[in-house]
Enzyme design. Sequence first.
Site, PDB file in Angstrom:
ATOM      1  N   HIS A 474       0.737  -1.271   0.272  1.00  0.00           N
ATOM      2  CA  HIS A 474      -0.056  -0.086   0.007  1.00  0.00           C
ATOM      3  C   HIS A 474       0.842   1.337  -0.189  1.00  0.00           C
ATOM      4  O   HIS A 474       0.465   2.332   0.640  1.00  0.00           O
ATOM      5  CB  HIS A 474      -0.965   0.138   1.290  1.00  0.00           C
ATOM      6  CG  HIS A 474      -2.020  -1.105   1.190  1.00  0.00           C
ATOM      7  ND1 HIS A 474      -2.724  -1.422   2.302  1.00  0.00           N
ATOM      8  CD2 HIS A 474      -2.311  -1.822   0.206  1.00  0.00           C
ATOM      9  CE1 HIS A 474      -3.556  -2.618   1.954  1.00  0.00           C
ATOM     10  NE2 HIS A 474      -3.398  -2.640   0.811  1.00  0.00           N
TER      11      HIS A 474
HETATM   12  C1  LIG Z   1      -0.228  -7.750  -4.632  1.00  0.00           C
HETATM   13  C2  LIG Z   1      -1.033  -6.647  -4.219  1.00  0.00           C
HETATM   14  C3  LIG Z   1      -2.352  -6.751  -3.557  1.00  0.00           C
HETATM   15  C4  LIG Z   1      -2.923  -5.772  -3.314  1.00  0.00           C
HETATM   16  N1  LIG Z   1      -4.145  -5.955  -2.544  1.00  0.00           N
HETATM   17  C5  LIG Z   1      -5.138  -4.860  -2.315  1.00  0.00           C
HETATM   18  C6  LIG Z   1      -6.382  -5.326  -1.979  1.00  0.00           C
HETATM   19  O1  LIG Z   1      -6.873  -6.350  -1.688  1.00  0.00           O
HETATM   20  N2  LIG Z   1      -7.136  -4.173  -1.863  1.00  0.00           N
HETATM   21  C7  LIG Z   1      -6.685  -2.999  -1.912  1.00  0.00           C
HETATM   22  O2  LIG Z   1      -7.693  -1.931  -1.562  1.00  0.00           O
HETATM   23  N3  LIG Z   1      -5.662  -2.520  -2.216  1.00  0.00           N
HETATM   24  C8  LIG Z   1      -4.634  -3.396  -2.743  1.00  0.00           C
HETATM   25  N4  LIG Z   1      -3.512  -3.310  -3.296  1.00  0.00           N
HETATM   26  C9  LIG Z   1      -3.318  -1.789  -3.353  1.00  0.00           C
HETATM   27  C10 LIG Z   1      -3.834  -1.546  -4.734  1.00  0.00           C
HETATM   28  O3  LIG Z   1      -4.171  -2.224  -5.691  1.00  0.00           O
HETATM   29  C11 LIG Z   1      -3.105   0.020  -5.323  1.00  0.00           C
HETATM   30  O4  LIG Z   1      -2.864   0.703  -4.231  1.00  0.00           O
HETATM   31  C12 LIG Z   1      -3.696   0.750  -6.453  1.00  0.00           C
HETATM   32  O5  LIG Z   1      -3.838  -0.184  -7.451  1.00  0.00           O
HETATM   33  C13 LIG Z   1      -2.999   1.642  -6.734  1.00  0.00           C
HETATM   34  O6  LIG Z   1      -3.506   2.397  -7.895  1.00  0.00           O
HETATM   35  P1  LIG Z   1      -2.670   3.483  -8.848  1.00  0.00           P
HETATM   36  O7  LIG Z   1      -3.658   3.863  -9.975  1.00  0.00           O
HETATM   37  O8  LIG Z   1      -2.092   4.421  -7.799  1.00  0.00           O
HETATM   38  O9  LIG Z   1      -1.507   2.912  -9.334  1.00  0.00           O
HETATM   39  P2  LIG Z   1      -1.677   1.382 -10.217  1.00  0.00           P
HETATM   40  O10 LIG Z   1      -2.663   0.561  -9.975  1.00  0.00           O
HETATM   41  O11 LIG Z   1      -0.043   0.801 -10.024  1.00  0.00           O
HETATM   42  O12 LIG Z   1      -1.207   1.842 -11.661  1.00  0.00           O
HETATM   43  C14 LIG Z   1      -0.046   2.546 -12.196  1.00  0.00           C
HETATM   44  C15 LIG Z   1      -0.015   2.423 -13.760  1.00  0.00           C
HETATM   45  O13 LIG Z   1       0.802   3.010 -14.449  1.00  0.00           O
HETATM   46  C16 LIG Z   1       1.522   2.337 -15.177  1.00  0.00           C
HETATM   47  N5  LIG Z   1       2.876   3.108 -15.266  1.00  0.00           N
HETATM   48  C17 LIG Z   1       3.714   3.275 -14.446  1.00  0.00           C
HETATM   49  N6  LIG Z   1       4.802   4.281 -15.014  1.00  0.00           N
HETATM   50  C18 LIG Z   1       4.195   4.431 -16.279  1.00  0.00           C
HETATM   51  C19 LIG Z   1       5.057   5.074 -17.267  1.00  0.00           C
HETATM   52  N7  LIG Z   1       6.285   5.750 -16.945  1.00  0.00           N
HETATM   53  N8  LIG Z   1       4.238   5.048 -18.738  1.00  0.00           N
HETATM   54  C20 LIG Z   1       3.288   4.382 -18.686  1.00  0.00           C
HETATM   55  N9  LIG Z   1       2.563   3.675 -17.840  1.00  0.00           N
HETATM   56  C21 LIG Z   1       3.238   3.857 -16.672  1.00  0.00           C
HETATM   57  C22 LIG Z   1       1.928   0.938 -14.461  1.00  0.00           C
HETATM   58  O14 LIG Z   1       2.506  -0.070 -15.467  1.00  0.00           O
HETATM   59  C23 LIG Z   1       0.384   0.815 -14.219  1.00  0.00           C
HETATM   60  O15 LIG Z   1      -0.506  -0.054 -15.009  1.00  0.00           O
HETATM   61  C24 LIG Z   1      -2.549  -4.372  -3.543  1.00  0.00           C
HETATM   62  C25 LIG Z   1      -1.576  -4.125  -4.338  1.00  0.00           C
HETATM   63  C26 LIG Z   1      -0.610  -5.150  -4.612  1.00  0.00           C
HETATM   64  C27 LIG Z   1       0.606  -5.065  -5.614  1.00  0.00           C
END
Ligand SMILES: Cc1cc2nc3c(=O)[nH]c(=O)nc-3n(C[C@H](O)[C@H](O)[C@H](O)COP(=O)(O)OP(=O)(O)OC[C@H]3O[C@@H](n4cnc5c(N)ncnc54)[C@H](O)[C@@H]3O)c2cc1C
Length: 540
Positions: A474
């Site tokens: 997280h």
């Molecule tokens: C194993 C695991 C289990 C989890 N379990 C839970 C759960 O059960 N419940 C919960 O609430 N949360 C959970 N989480 C946390 C939650 O999923 C994340 O905090 C959330 O998905 C974050 O969202 P975000 O949009 O900030 O980033 P992300 O969903 O990580 O999205 C970022 C995206 O940007 C892309 N990206 C990054 N840099 C670039 C670039 N330079 N150019 C183009 N694309 C790029 C990445 O490839 C990715 O697709 C878990 C996370 C993990 C890893």
Amino acid sequence: MEEFDYVIVGAGTAGCVVASRLAADGRHRVLLLEAGGSDRHPYIQLPIGYGRLLFDPHINWMYETEAEPALAGRRGFWPRGKVVGGSGSINALLYVRGLPSDFDDWQALGNPGWGYQDVLPYFLKSEDHGSDAGPFHSRGGPMHVTDVSADAHPLCQLYVQSCEALGFHYTADFNGANGEGVGIYQINTRRGRRASTANEFLRPALAHANLVLRQRAQATRVLFEGRRAAGIEFLHGGRRCQVKANRAVVLCGGSINSPQLLQLSGIGSSALLQSLGIPVVADLPGVGQNLQDHLAVTYFFNSSQPTLNDELNSFAGKFKVALQYLLHRRGTLAMSVNQGGGFVRSDASQRVPNLQLYFNPVSYTHTPLADRKLLRPDPFSAFLLSFNSCRPTSRGSLNITSADPMVHPRIQPNYLATDQDLADALSGCRLLRQLAATPPLSQVITGELEPGPNVRSDAELLQDFRSRSSTVFHPVSTCMMGPDARSAVVDARLRVHGLKDLWVVDSSVFPTITSGNVNAPTVMVAEKGADMIHEDGGAG
Ligand SMILES: Cc1cc2nc3c(=O)[nH]c(=O)nc-3n(C[C@H](O)[C@H](O)[C@H](O)COP(=O)(O)OP(=O)(O)OC[C@H]3O[C@@H](n4cnc5c(N)ncnc54)[C@H](O)[C@@H]3O)c2cc1C
């Protein structure tokens, strides 16, 4: 040069929401860049399949932290989704909004419009709740939420009863009127399939011609005209490409990659940037700082009653759960292994719950972490209890070490740096022991596998915590929202301080970590962020 109105970096949890909302009225051309590839992988779509994805480099950035002195010098493994859907395509599916006070705290830190009453409508806007919803839920939004309590393993009942015997009350809904208590986690699935924002928001939106998704396209730099974000440079098919953003650039790369991309683009601590030869566009020392995360430890117990281990290790058990899934889209394969949970106070002096609990009717002690397979747990009956501090107060940092966008940044979580975090760690360990000693759960426990009976005193419990605890994935706050540009990166409208037409909309903007899992609040941030981008307009 190609031109769009909005260029969004990252098709993760937040990016899929932002892209679909900005494209919805059909008036603007939206480009969504994603470094990873397609999410059409059976283990992404099958809820329990996520355990197979933790170590798959084809869909995972596979980050590693620096060695942490407070964790016995260990490095942490930090998986992040590098795939359409981002970390929401590889996560454990739990749908937890956090406590109302989390958002009131955000507002009190100088962020108007982010109090609980302000953000609740955005939680409701995204939600399609599968059961009788009530005032705290809604139906008809894009993202399905499933109440799986009817399918929870029978041992979850014993867990809840032991919690009740310790004075914690049962709650049927951590996201309802009262998030405090113990019960069964709701999850993001729809008809037994992962309900990621890629499936629920992006896929339907891609039917509109004004939204373009470009996969395997990694952004390497924000392009500027003076102090205005004018486009993105990215790598695609081995070529360096540029695209112009007429209205705005929106970073949704998540808590590791958004600050990394800002630093690569000349936005961050000027001392750091100059040391790497990167021209400074804006001296914003908060970029990459203020990192927070949930750190958990797990206690494993032998059980006299069958657990998911028995089901998933036998041919008959596998056949049963596979049939149940194929016929009804329900049962073990349609669930997370994190089934029982809770938000509790370790003692009466706590203002709000300070510990989050997990009860998983499954165990993995016989395989190293990297070989851990959810479908291959221990070959005997056992389960686990786990906890993390809800709102750790330690703050770490993340900094690039090279101007090369392919080099992973240096991640220093700085866990257990405050007395409060140490106190929470100790009280959580004691609570797990107390729970395991309380009937009816105690009556099915035939032994403690880990940490085991030799770990008894406070010093031993804490030492064990330091040597076995790990992230629950997280990380947040590395582009923290706040009024002061000396520490924060974005303002309360999610615009990068001091720059024009540049937004960050993802889990990196949380002012503080929320009390529970962070995916649902990230969806909320994305819903609200998309509204604010619409309202504030951008250059066009
Ligand atoms: C194993 C695991 C289990 C989890 N379990 C839970 C759960 O059960 N419940 C919960 O609430 N949360 C959970 N989480 C946390 C939650 O999923 C994340 O905090 C959330 O998905 C974050 O969202 P975000 O949009 O900030 O980033 P992300 O969903 O990580 O999205 C970022 C995206 O940007 C892309 N990206 C990054 N840099 C670039 C670039 N330079 N150019 C183009 N694309 C790029 C990445 O490839 C990715 O697709 C878990 C996370 C993990 C890893």
